[in-house]
Design an enzyme around this catalytic site. Structure first.
Site, PDB file in Angstrom:
ATOM      1  N   GLN A 223       0.781  -1.310  -0.119  1.00  9.37           N
ATOM      2  CA  GLN A 223       0.213   0.068  -0.062  1.00  9.37           C
ATOM      3  C   GLN A 223       0.820   1.217   0.189  1.00  9.37           C
ATOM      4  O   GLN A 223       0.161   2.347  -0.014  1.00  9.37           O
ATOM      5  CB  GLN A 223      -0.849  -0.012   1.229  1.00  9.37           C
ATOM      6  N   ARG A 370      -8.479  -1.535   8.443  1.00 14.30           N
ATOM      7  CA  ARG A 370      -9.425  -0.564   8.421  1.00 14.30           C
ATOM      8  C   ARG A 370      -9.468   0.414   9.408  1.00 14.30           C
ATOM      9  O   ARG A 370     -10.517   0.458   9.999  1.00 14.30           O
ATOM     10  CB  ARG A 370     -10.773  -1.115   7.876  1.00 14.30           C
ATOM     11  N   CYS A 371      -8.288   0.842   9.786  1.00 13.99           N
ATOM     12  CA  CYS A 371      -8.422   1.624  11.078  1.00 13.99           C
ATOM     13  C   CYS A 371      -7.308   2.582  11.281  1.00 13.99           C
ATOM     14  O   CYS A 371      -6.148   2.090  11.047  1.00 13.99           O
ATOM     15  CB  CYS A 371      -8.312   0.684  12.298  1.00 13.99           C
ATOM     16  N   GLU A 740     -12.490   4.664   6.350  1.00 17.06           N
ATOM     17  CA  GLU A 740     -12.375   3.923   7.452  1.00 17.06           C
ATOM     18  C   GLU A 740     -13.729   3.887   8.328  1.00 17.06           C
ATOM     19  O   GLU A 740     -14.065   3.139   9.202  1.00 17.06           O
ATOM     20  CB  GLU A 740     -11.306   3.736   8.242  1.00 17.06           C
TER      21      GLU A 740
END
Ligand code: MCN
Ligand code: CUN
Length: 786
Positions: A223, A370-371, A740
């Site tokens: 990423q 996702r945080c 998120e």
């Protein structure tokens, strides 16, 4: 008369433009790491430890070497000769690339085999004989902190216990005084279980070291390609211009593809040693047992309350289970990430947080999924506490929030933990959610149903979260400041290519960035191609995570477009034979002030940039922008769930889920809705089915998809989405991050709803996931379930 374009028609801001990347994805024409095939390429497989904690007595690789087609068997000892048995982590710890002394978690990388094909490599892995001397495994912070606990990190000089860090923030004394004045003190204790991002595509890399040129090219599932390049430069001591990281299509990241994993490093080393390209593709179990998990935090806290419902102070303690290596991939200076963003949406005068991280014999990783770095735990604990506090006061949970949420005119506001919250319309969002779900009616229905033995419940979760790391003052990775970048080249015919330092993994950047350019320049979105992920092409950027792309790279897209527009204005003045001051802009076109019909399009300006520029002007129409945001962005969300529990079985069904999201100006409403739907699906999964546990021996339970449950469309309920728009005050187009929000704020809505449904039993908490047997046990015993 205006000849300005219709922005939505050209695919600008606010257009629900179909995702351009999907044309190749749904046809099976994506280009993932496993699709990369290079001439002479070899294949690598990893031998993983079967034990959670053991000393390595010997490794015999002779049988593996003897298999025809095996080209290399790499052990930790061989890696050590190149100073690569250990690597630094992004959290300033060290992590074993291949174990030399001990194995510290089940699934840890011990050796790897490189062969002509992956099957031979797998045979090679199975032929390696390792003799282990088992050590007692530690699988939670309590065991880790026991006085006689074995030392996990005996490799670290000066490390005498299993504590990995201690951290605190806030004003302990002021908080203590506020507690002394409280009418009611509400307490809560819970565990946010370990979960895993488990993207569809696992991790992998194809490393290609060219010994003739000295250049290393690595295709990898990352990423953050530029961060990887910097890390490789530092770890492998290769010069940066000799390293090219290419992140092609990515089949989901969800935070799993931010850290640097041993597999990447091994494939690079194996390519250097064999002189051939080496491909490593992780299998599902490898991904689940060894790569970046999320959460695994124990939280204990209390809230000081006035009888009328006003929150006076909060304090809490977090124990995090970091696994064997502290490898949180997060850019803040804070050891527990942004845990202290808790309670940011409430007007809480005082607070104090303490945290302690411990090493255990479990997989490292941390923070991902996702945080924005522990924000998920923060918001879950916050919203569970808020509900407990309302219950303790005997107050309605919506009313309690109404009293304590920040008011619209209170911004900017500083939280007791130091964050600057800059905008929002919290009361409006909450009210919209309550109206949509029919709050009062539901409460009546619930009371009626209770009389007939039916258990209905309603749960609310309201939160604002800091998205978009960073600003460079406070956020960096390995010292590299958190900004981002965009480069825009407009071709002679007015078509364009845009590159950014972010890296889409499914979020749709190829679609949405073009919309920002379209908004700024009036070039149709279909005329703009977007490219990300190749460090030889893209401008330097920090990658995609923490929903930072829109707040940072997206802002850079706006800024570079404006630079292009400024040059195009000069070209327009030249073409129109007027002075620059007399040139006005409307979408897609410059015109002469007072004579609107006399104008030139942006495309005509682009052509002139190559064919007819004024004397002294540099030819061409391209530029770049590096953007360092002044603050994080603060989206707000209100999620409300209604559920019905079957008291006979503990099974609970979601009746409705209403979501109100305020992520500022929406670039592409359809993409935003997709993000929220995906996030809510994950939130639902975490609340009722998804967790990774370990048995007493440190064996992972959940290393496959029979035990680690992912929700499918079949069990996922439908969601009703609503929006409020409070533009971000500092973002060039007023957008906030959103990727998120629903995964962060969603779980508490589901859990609060279930807890509300069984409120009459006196149970204060059931730890996630709320599996039917846990809920049933709670109903039956009236006791908390941890
Ligand atoms: N967007 C928009 N308007 C806004 C905000 C965002 O149209 N006001 C759009 C953006 O243009 C982008 C998408 O929504 O296309 C998400 O934007 P943003 O909130 O900036 O988040 P990022 O692009 O930085 O994505 C990261 C975020 C994170 S951290 C995780 S984890 C996650 C998530 O995105 N992983 C995902 N969503 C995912 N979605 C998919 N399909 N796959 C993943 O791996
Ligand atoms: Cu932490 S999961 Mo997203 O920030 O890549």
């Amino acid at each position: 008369m205006s000849q300005a374009l219709d922005e939505v028609k050209i695919g600008g801001l606010g257009a629900s433009r179909q995702r351009v990347e999907d044309a190749r994805f749904i046809r099976g024409r994506g280009n993932y790491v496993d699709d990369i095939v290079l001439p002479g390429m070899l294949h690598m497989e990893i031998l993983r430890s079967p034990l959670a904690h053991a000393r390595i007595k010997s490794i015999d690789t002779s049988k593996a070497w003897a298999i025809p087609g095996v080209r290399l068997v790499l052990t930790g000892e061989m890696a050590a000769q190149r100073n690569l048995a250990w690597m630094p982590t992004l959290s300033y710890d060290t992590q074993a690339v291949l174990a030399t002394d001990k194995v510290r978690f089940q699934g840890q990388e011990v050796a790897c085999v490189v062969a002509d094909d992956p099957y031979i490599a797998r045979d090679g892995v199975e032929a390696i004989v390792v003799e282990y001397e088992p050590l007692p495994p530690i699988v939670n912070p309590v065991q880790a902190l026991a006085p006689d606990a074995p030392l996990i990190r005996d490799d670290k000089e000066g490390q005498t216990d299993n504590v990995c860090y201690r951290w605190e923030v806030g004003d302990a004394e002021a908080t203590e005084r506020a507690f002394a004045e409280a009418d009611v003190v509400s307490k809560l204790k819970l565990h946010y279980p370990r979960s895993h991002p488990s993207p569809i595509e696992c991790c992998g890399s194809v490393a290609d070291y060219n010994s003739a040129t000295g250049k290393l090219t690595v295709y990898m599932t990352t990423q953050a390609p530029h961060i990887i390049r910097a890390a490789v430069a530092l770890v492998a001591e290769l010069p940066e211009h000799m390293i090219r990281i290419i992140s092609p299509d990515i089949g989901g990241g969800f935070g799993n593809k931010v850290p640097v994993y041993p597999g990447y490093v091994c494939s690079i080393l194996c390519s250097i040693l064999t002189g051939r390209p080496v491909k490593w593709i992780e299998d599902k179990t490898g991904n689940l047992v060894s790569t970046g998990f999320g959460r695994d935090m124990y939280l204990t806290g209390e809230m000081a309350l006035r009888a009328d419902g006003k929150i006076l102070a909060v304090r809490f303690h977090a124990d995090t289970d970091q696994g064997a290596f502290f490898s949180d991939a997060q850019p803040s200076k804070f050891k527990v990430g942004l845990l202290h963003s808790a309670f940011a949406c409430y007007d809480v005068p005082h607070g104090h947080i303490t945290a302690q991280g411990t090493y255990t014999n479990k997989a490292p990783g941390g923070v991902a999924y996702r945080c924005s770095f522990r924000v998920t735990e923060a918001m879950f604990f916050q919203e569970r506490m808020v509900q407990a506090a309302a219950d303790d006061l005997g107050m309605d949970q919506a009313e309690f929030r109404r009293i304590n949420l920040r008011e619209d005119d209170s911004f900017p506001a500083r939280t007791p933990f130091g964050f600057l919250v800059d905008s929002g319309q919290y009361a409006k969002c909450l009210q919209m959610g309550l109206d949509a779900i029919g709050y009062e009616d539901f409460k009546r229905e619930q009371a009626e149903a209770r009389k007939r033995g039916r258990y209905l419940g309603i749960g609310i979760s309201t939160m604002t979260e800091p998205l978009g790391a960073g600003n460079s003052r406070e956020y960096d990775i390995l010292g590299i400041k958190m900004f981002d970048s965009a480069e825009l080249r407009v071709h002679p015919t007015g078509k364009a290519i845009l590159r950014t330092g972010a890296k889409t993994q499914g979020q749709g950047h190829e679609t949405t960035w073009a919309q920002i350019v379209s908004h700024e320049l009036g070039i149709p979105a279909d005329d703009i191609v977007v490219e990300e992920g190749d460090t030889d092409h893209a401008p330097f950027g920090m990658g995609t995570y923490a929903s930072r792309s829109t707040p940072v790279a997206g802002a850079a897209v706006s800024m570079v477009s404006r630079k292009i527009r400024a040059k195009a204005r000069k070209l327009a003045a030249h073409l129109l034979e007027v002075s620059e001051e007399d040139v006005e802009w409307e979408l897609g076109r410059f015109y002469v002030r007072g004579a609107q019909s006399r104008g030139v399009t942006i495309q005509e300006c682009a052509m002139a940039a190559y064919t007819n520029m004024p004397d002294g002007m540099e030819p061409g129409l391209e530029n770049n922008a590096y953007y360092d945001p002044p603050n994080l962005t603060w989206p707000f969300a209100c999620y409300i769930a209604t559920v019905e529990i079957d008291p006979e079985t503990g099974v609970w069904d979601v009746l409705r889920l209403v979501a109100v999201d305020d992520c500022g100006v929406r670039i592409n409403p359809m993409v935003v809705e997709g993000q929220i739907t995906g996030g809510l699906t994950e939130a639902y999964a975490m609340s009722n089915m998804q967790f990774q546990t370990y048995d007493a021996e440190g064996n992972i339970v959940g290393g496959n998809y029979m035990d680690y449950l992912l929700p499918t469309a079949w069990e996922t309920p439908g969601f009703e989405l609503h929006e409020v728009v409070t533009p971000c005050p500092h973002h060039p187009i007023g957008a906030k991050g959103v990727g998120e929000c629903a995964a962060v704020g969603g779980p508490a809505a589901f859990v609060n709803a279930v807890m509300n449904a069984i409120g009459h039993t006196g149970v204060r908490n059931i730890d996630m996931p709320l599996l039917p047997d846990r809920v049933w046990d709670a109903i039956r015993t009236g006791k908390d379930i941890s």
